[in-house]
Design a protein around this motif. Structure first.
Motif, PDB file in Angstrom:
ATOM      1  N   VAL A 275       0.693  -1.287  -0.052  1.00 56.06           N
ATOM      2  CA  VAL A 275       0.037   0.056  -0.073  1.00 56.06           C
ATOM      3  C   VAL A 275       0.890   1.048  -0.103  1.00 56.06           C
ATOM      4  O   VAL A 275       1.480   1.580   0.949  1.00 56.06           O
ATOM      5  N   SER A 276       1.164   1.894  -1.163  1.00 54.92           N
ATOM      6  CA  SER A 276       2.114   2.843  -1.547  1.00 54.92           C
ATOM      7  C   SER A 276       1.564   4.053  -1.891  1.00 54.92           C
ATOM      8  O   SER A 276       0.510   4.162  -2.559  1.00 54.92           O
ATOM      9  N   PRO A 277       2.108   5.241  -1.688  1.00 57.13           N
ATOM     10  CA  PRO A 277       1.788   6.370  -2.292  1.00 57.13           C
ATOM     11  C   PRO A 277       2.403   6.559  -3.901  1.00 57.13           C
ATOM     12  O   PRO A 277       1.946   7.275  -4.660  1.00 57.13           O
ATOM     13  N   ALA A 278       3.142   5.570  -4.126  1.00 54.20           N
ATOM     14  CA  ALA A 278       3.796   5.636  -5.455  1.00 54.20           C
ATOM     15  C   ALA A 278       2.746   5.268  -6.586  1.00 54.20           C
ATOM     16  O   ALA A 278       1.935   4.359  -6.389  1.00 54.20           O
ATOM     17  N   ASN A 279       2.827   5.946  -7.753  1.00 54.52           N
ATOM     18  CA  ASN A 279       1.922   5.755  -8.850  1.00 54.52           C
ATOM     19  C   ASN A 279       2.379   4.608  -9.894  1.00 54.52           C
ATOM     20  O   ASN A 279       2.945   4.895 -10.781  1.00 54.52           O
ATOM     21  N   GLU A 280       2.367   3.410  -9.233  1.00 58.28           N
ATOM     22  CA  GLU A 280       2.866   2.176  -9.978  1.00 58.28           C
ATOM     23  C   GLU A 280       1.748   1.393 -10.407  1.00 58.28           C
ATOM     24  O   GLU A 280       0.610   1.520  -9.940  1.00 58.28           O
ATOM     25  N   GLN A 281       1.835   0.649 -11.422  1.00 58.04           N
ATOM     26  CA  GLN A 281       0.870  -0.119 -12.166  1.00 58.04           C
ATOM     27  C   GLN A 281       0.487  -1.286 -11.289  1.00 58.04           C
ATOM     28  O   GLN A 281       1.375  -2.007 -10.720  1.00 58.04           O
ATOM     29  N   ALA A 282      -0.680  -1.791 -11.508  1.00 63.98           N
ATOM     30  CA  ALA A 282      -0.987  -2.961 -10.782  1.00 63.98           C
ATOM     31  C   ALA A 282      -2.339  -3.585 -11.816  1.00 63.98           C
ATOM     32  O   ALA A 282      -2.927  -2.756 -12.447  1.00 63.98           O
ATOM     33  N   ILE A 283      -2.397  -4.869 -11.508  1.00 65.19           N
ATOM     34  CA  ILE A 283      -3.581  -5.404 -12.083  1.00 65.19           C
ATOM     35  C   ILE A 283      -4.889  -5.319 -11.250  1.00 65.19           C
ATOM     36  O   ILE A 283      -4.653  -5.848 -10.086  1.00 65.19           O
ATOM     37  N   VAL A 284      -5.983  -4.633 -11.655  1.00 65.85           N
ATOM     38  CA  VAL A 284      -6.997  -4.512 -10.880  1.00 65.85           C
ATOM     39  C   VAL A 284      -8.223  -5.475 -11.299  1.00 65.85           C
ATOM     40  O   VAL A 284      -8.584  -5.191 -12.498  1.00 65.85           O
ATOM     41  N   ARG A 285      -8.674  -6.203 -10.379  1.00 67.58           N
ATOM     42  CA  ARG A 285      -9.663  -7.166 -10.866  1.00 67.58           C
ATOM     43  C   ARG A 285     -11.122  -7.061 -10.014  1.00 67.58           C
ATOM     44  O   ARG A 285     -10.755  -6.815  -8.864  1.00 67.58           O
ATOM     45  N   ARG A 286     -12.083  -6.685 -10.391  1.00 66.69           N
ATOM     46  CA  ARG A 286     -13.426  -6.685  -9.777  1.00 66.69           C
ATOM     47  C   ARG A 286     -14.502  -7.603  -9.985  1.00 66.69           C
ATOM     48  O   ARG A 286     -14.276  -8.478 -11.081  1.00 66.69           O
ATOM     49  N   THR A 287     -15.294  -7.719  -9.038  1.00 68.15           N
ATOM     50  CA  THR A 287     -16.325  -8.769  -9.193  1.00 68.15           C
ATOM     51  C   THR A 287     -17.118  -8.850 -10.606  1.00 68.15           C
ATOM     52  O   THR A 287     -17.757  -9.662 -10.948  1.00 68.15           O
ATOM     53  N   ALA A 288     -17.200  -7.558 -11.012  1.00 68.75           N
ATOM     54  CA  ALA A 288     -17.924  -7.220 -12.123  1.00 68.75           C
ATOM     55  C   ALA A 288     -17.225  -7.496 -13.332  1.00 68.75           C
ATOM     56  O   ALA A 288     -17.633  -7.598 -14.589  1.00 68.75           O
ATOM     57  N   GLY A 289     -16.036  -8.077 -13.282  1.00 72.40           N
ATOM     58  CA  GLY A 289     -14.899  -8.464 -14.506  1.00 72.40           C
ATOM     59  C   GLY A 289     -13.317  -7.954 -14.214  1.00 72.40           C
ATOM     60  O   GLY A 289     -13.290  -7.345 -13.077  1.00 72.40           O
ATOM     61  N   THR A 290     -12.426  -8.286 -15.200  1.00 73.19           N
ATOM     62  CA  THR A 290     -11.347  -7.914 -15.094  1.00 73.19           C
ATOM     63  C   THR A 290     -11.170  -6.552 -15.763  1.00 73.19           C
ATOM     64  O   THR A 290     -11.523  -6.234 -16.862  1.00 73.19           O
ATOM     65  N   SER A 291     -10.489  -5.620 -15.059  1.00 69.77           N
ATOM     66  CA  SER A 291     -10.155  -4.126 -15.422  1.00 69.77           C
ATOM     67  C   SER A 291      -8.741  -4.129 -15.985  1.00 69.77           C
ATOM     68  O   SER A 291      -7.964  -5.067 -15.640  1.00 69.77           O
ATOM     69  N   PRO A 292      -8.322  -3.299 -16.717  1.00 65.76           N
ATOM     70  CA  PRO A 292      -6.984  -3.195 -17.213  1.00 65.76           C
ATOM     71  C   PRO A 292      -6.292  -2.390 -16.090  1.00 65.76           C
ATOM     72  O   PRO A 292      -6.755  -2.130 -14.932  1.00 65.76           O
ATOM     73  N   PRO A 293      -4.764  -2.454 -16.241  1.00 66.07           N
ATOM     74  CA  PRO A 293      -3.899  -2.137 -15.302  1.00 66.07           C
ATOM     75  C   PRO A 293      -4.310  -0.868 -14.773  1.00 66.07           C
ATOM     76  O   PRO A 293      -4.806   0.049 -15.422  1.00 66.07           O
ATOM     77  N   GLY A 294      -4.042  -0.620 -13.422  1.00 69.61           N
ATOM     78  CA  GLY A 294      -4.357   0.588 -12.828  1.00 69.61           C
ATOM     79  C   GLY A 294      -3.369   0.898 -11.700  1.00 69.61           C
ATOM     80  O   GLY A 294      -2.064   0.320 -11.865  1.00 69.61           O
ATOM     81  N   THR A 295      -3.196   1.923 -10.894  1.00 69.96           N
ATOM     82  CA  THR A 295      -2.204   2.110  -9.914  1.00 69.96           C
ATOM     83  C   THR A 295      -2.560   1.061  -8.850  1.00 69.96           C
ATOM     84  O   THR A 295      -3.657   0.863  -8.368  1.00 69.96           O
ATOM     85  N   ARG A 296      -1.383   0.890  -8.128  1.00 71.61           N
ATOM     86  CA  ARG A 296      -1.377  -0.064  -6.860  1.00 71.61           C
ATOM     87  C   ARG A 296      -2.129   0.660  -5.661  1.00 71.61           C
ATOM     88  O   ARG A 296      -2.163   1.956  -5.805  1.00 71.61           O
ATOM     89  N   PRO A 297      -2.878   0.328  -4.879  1.00 71.15           N
ATOM     90  CA  PRO A 297      -3.554   0.844  -3.748  1.00 71.15           C
ATOM     91  C   PRO A 297      -2.826   1.734  -2.890  1.00 71.15           C
ATOM     92  O   PRO A 297      -1.614   1.458  -2.533  1.00 71.15           O
ATOM     93  N   THR A 298      -3.384   2.807  -2.725  1.00 75.38           N
ATOM     94  CA  THR A 298      -2.740   3.823  -1.537  1.00 75.38           C
ATOM     95  C   THR A 298      -3.657   3.878  -0.438  1.00 75.38           C
ATOM     96  O   THR A 298      -4.742   3.032  -0.415  1.00 75.38           O
ATOM     97  N   LEU A 299      -3.395   4.533   0.667  1.00 69.77           N
ATOM     98  CA  LEU A 299      -4.326   4.574   1.596  1.00 69.77           C
ATOM     99  C   LEU A 299      -5.553   5.417   1.327  1.00 69.77           C
ATOM    100  O   LEU A 299      -6.636   5.158   1.907  1.00 69.77           O
ATOM    101  N   ALA A 300      -5.356   6.300   0.386  1.00 69.52           N
ATOM    102  CA  ALA A 300      -6.590   6.949  -0.055  1.00 69.52           C
ATOM    103  C   ALA A 300      -7.350   6.016  -0.785  1.00 69.52           C
ATOM    104  O   ALA A 300      -8.619   6.171  -0.799  1.00 69.52           O
TER     105      ALA A 300
END
Length: 312
Positions: A275-300
């Motif tokens: 859980v980082s403030p860095a704007n790094e890419q991550a694979i984000v998957r949601r129950t509605a389906g697979t999403s394209p890469p996004g940023t890794r989760p931050t506290l926000a």
């Protein structure tokens, strides 16, 4: 759990930057001289806000070997108290002190205590979330999935950072060479399946000999369509808990139609800094389906998830 005692009262509160700390509150009777698995710390926002505030319960991981999981909350309290949350760091008994399901009983006792004392600490008992990493993430997931809606231990949202979820499938999905490092670190020979592994120690039996207990200790066993929303994050380079563990939990939540978001972070290991403030890419998957890469989760990111989940 048995009677409640205070190890420290409000007169001993320490002032933090924007919050008050009420440390070492006993939510249950002590489990032995010098132990900490019955204690919690409360972080209360100082800034004006609503009469009742949402509650975030935090538990740090240790392979179930430590009884001081509440310490992790100190890292998160500055951000979340500023965002208007009461933060509770909760410790549970270690596997050396008690075997599963004692740790689940402990966190449930803490949730009951916090709800019973909600008025004292300006907590909204209808807005309770749990968060943890590694074995603390397991505790959070188990607490979130075993609470009955409307009951005293029910929670409304879960944040799970790289938790183990099915002990018997861990070794087959470890990264190349990771079991060798794991064995060296813990003095083992058979990785997670070793009779002396953290998972075997938690259950009090070698995991291969008690698949019934492994199933009872698996969060997936308790997923239903009524389960609370989940945010899951796992590093692709995790050498202790393979990402397959989060894959399994996310798949179970998705199959049940439970709102869930899963961040798979390239380059990240078994580390709270996932859980980082860095704007790094991550694979984000949601129950509605697979999403394209996004940023890794931050506290926000986590706060936005909590706000959305607790506002419903």
């Amino acid at each position: 759990m048995v009677a409640v005692m205070f190890a420290a009262d409000t007169a001993d509160a320490n002032a933090g930057p924007g919050f008050e700390v009420h440390a070492n509150i006993a939510y249950a009777a002590p489990v032995g001289a010098g132990t900490r698995g019955h204690l919690l710390d409360l972080y209360l926002p100082r800034q004006p806000g609503p009469k009742r505030r949402p509650l975030l319960i935090v538990m740090g991981g240790s392979g179930w070997y430590s009884d001081n999981g509440k310490a992790y909350a100190a890292d998160l309290a500055p951000f979340f108290t500023k965002a208007g949350y009461v933060v509770a760091g909760v410790s549970t008994r270690s596997s050396r002190q008690a075997k599963f399901p004692a740790q689940l009983h402990d966190v449930k006792a803490a949730i009951r205590w916090l709800r019973a004392n909600a008025g004292t600490y300006d907590i909204d008992p209808r807005q309770v979330a749990v968060m943890g990493d590694s074995s603390g993430g397991w505790t959070a997931a188990m607490a979130g999935l075993t609470g009955d809606p409307g009951r005293s231990t029910d929670v409304q949202a879960v944040v799970d950072l790289y938790a183990p979820t099915d002990f018997l499938t861990m070794d087959a999905h470890m990264l190349p060479g990771a079991c060798d490092h794991f064995n060296h670190a813990f003095g083992l020979t058979e990785c997670h399946a070793d009779p002396r592994s953290p998972e075997s120690s938690l259950l009090g039996h070698p995991i291969r000999t008690r698949p019934d207990l492994v199933r009872k200790a698996s969060p997936m066993t308790y997923v239903t369509k009524h389960s609370p929303p989940f945010l899951i994050a796992h590093g692709e380079r995790d050498g202790l808990v393979p990402t397959h563990q989060s894959d399994l939990l996310f798949a179970a939540l998705a199959a049940a139609g439970v709102p869930a978001t899963y961040y798979l972070v390239p380059g990240a290991g078994h580390d709270k800094r996932i859980v980082s403030p860095a704007n790094e890419q991550a694979i984000v998957r949601r129950t509605a389906g697979t999403s394209p890469p996004g940023t890794r989760p931050t506290l926000a990111t986590i706060e936005a998830f909590l706000h959305s989940s607790l506002s419903h």
